[in-house]
Scaffold this active site. Structure first.
Site, mmCIF file in Angstrom:
data_model
loop_
_atom_site.group_PDB
_atom_site.id
_atom_site.type_symbol
_atom_site.label_atom_id
_atom_site.label_comp_id
_atom_site.label_asym_id
_atom_site.label_seq_id
_atom_site.Cartn_x
_atom_site.Cartn_y
_atom_site.Cartn_z
ATOM 1 N N ILE A 56 0.783 -1.287 -0.002
ATOM 2 C CA ILE A 56 -0.051 0.076 -0.211
ATOM 3 C C ILE A 56 0.960 1.084 0.124
ATOM 4 O O ILE A 56 0.658 2.218 -0.749
ATOM 5 C CB ILE A 56 -1.118 -0.100 1.090
ATOM 6 C CG1 ILE A 56 -1.932 -1.200 0.915
ATOM 7 C CG2 ILE A 56 -1.596 1.433 1.355
ATOM 8 C CD1 ILE A 56 -2.931 -1.472 1.922
ATOM 9 N N ALA A 87 2.300 1.810 -3.394
ATOM 10 C CA ALA A 87 1.070 2.208 -4.506
ATOM 11 C C ALA A 87 0.879 3.806 -4.071
ATOM 12 O O ALA A 87 0.838 4.458 -5.043
ATOM 13 C CB ALA A 87 -0.238 1.279 -4.206
ATOM 14 N N GLU A 88 0.794 4.088 -2.811
ATOM 15 C CA GLU A 88 0.566 5.585 -2.752
ATOM 16 C C GLU A 88 1.665 6.465 -3.014
ATOM 17 O O GLU A 88 1.381 7.630 -3.635
ATOM 18 C CB GLU A 88 0.238 5.637 -1.170
ATOM 19 C CG GLU A 88 -1.143 5.124 -0.622
ATOM 20 C CD GLU A 88 -2.322 5.632 -1.381
ATOM 21 O OE1 GLU A 88 -2.273 6.847 -2.078
ATOM 22 O OE2 GLU A 88 -3.405 5.150 -1.245
ATOM 23 N N LEU A 89 2.925 5.932 -2.838
ATOM 24 C CA LEU A 89 3.695 6.890 -3.459
ATOM 25 C C LEU A 89 4.166 6.868 -4.756
ATOM 26 O O LEU A 89 4.390 8.045 -5.257
ATOM 27 C CB LEU A 89 5.533 6.343 -2.896
ATOM 28 C CG LEU A 89 5.635 6.730 -1.347
ATOM 29 C CD1 LEU A 89 6.430 5.746 -0.851
ATOM 30 C CD2 LEU A 89 5.802 8.019 -1.042
ATOM 31 N N SER A 94 -3.828 7.041 4.234
ATOM 32 C CA SER A 94 -4.219 5.827 3.497
ATOM 33 C C SER A 94 -3.444 4.415 3.877
ATOM 34 O O SER A 94 -4.139 3.649 4.122
ATOM 35 C CB SER A 94 -3.917 6.198 1.996
ATOM 36 O OG SER A 94 -4.180 4.998 1.315
#
Length: 168
Positions: free
Chosen positions: A54, A57-59, A145
């Site tokens: 996660i 993904a967020e980065l 997130s």
């Protein structure tokens, strides 16, 4: 109950009360979940609770569309399935892999964050918003997130693409 698109203002909350009515909150949650079941797009990071995946993904999603990120994200987590694998990868290799996303800072911040996690958190992605905010490239949206999606914490994850408020 109000329509789903009804705006709730602070003036709608009883004086002295700090929260909305519990029934209204449950109603909204049900409506939002029903909407999501019908309208959410399928992306690989939505099928995992793995904190590392996660965070990656967020980065990668910063300033880039999800559809553009999806194949590159999958390649990153396939090639570097753990924090240690990514930390051991040559910086140039990671940068080359992320080159299609543009913005060179992504590869740099991703590797820096991984190194901080390995050094300061014994290889475990931090579980608190405050700790996550200490990672390079991590702001409130990413921290919340990760807290919400990896650790099940009740965090509001809202970005500028989700809500735009115009005051006149």
């Amino acid at each position: 109950m109000p329509a789903l698109n009804t705006v709730v203002f602070c003036s709608d909350i009883e004086p002295g009360s700090k929260h909305l009515d519990a029934a209204k909150i449950r109603w909204f949650q049900r409506r939002l979940k029903a909407w999501a079941r019908q309208n959410s797009r399928d992306f690989p990071w939505r099928r995992t609770c793995e904190p590392y995946a996660i965070l990656v993904a967020e980065l990668l999603l910063q300033k880039t569309t999800a559809a553009t990120v999806a194949p590159i994200y999958q390649e990153v987590v396939d090639r570097y399935p753990t924090l240690s694998d990514l930390a051991a990868a040559p910086a140039a290799e990671v940068a080359s892999l992320l080159q299609l996303l543009g913005l060179f800072f992504r590869a740099q911040k991703l590797r820096e964050s991984v190194l901080v996690i390995l050094e300061n958190y014994q290889g475990n992605v931090p579980r608190t918003e405050a700790q996550l905010l200490e990672l390079p490239g991590v702001g409130k949206y990413i921290a919340r997130s990760v807290c919400a999606n990896a650790f099940g914490q009740p965090k509001a994850v809202i970005d500028t693409n989700t809500v735009q408020l115009r005051l006149k």
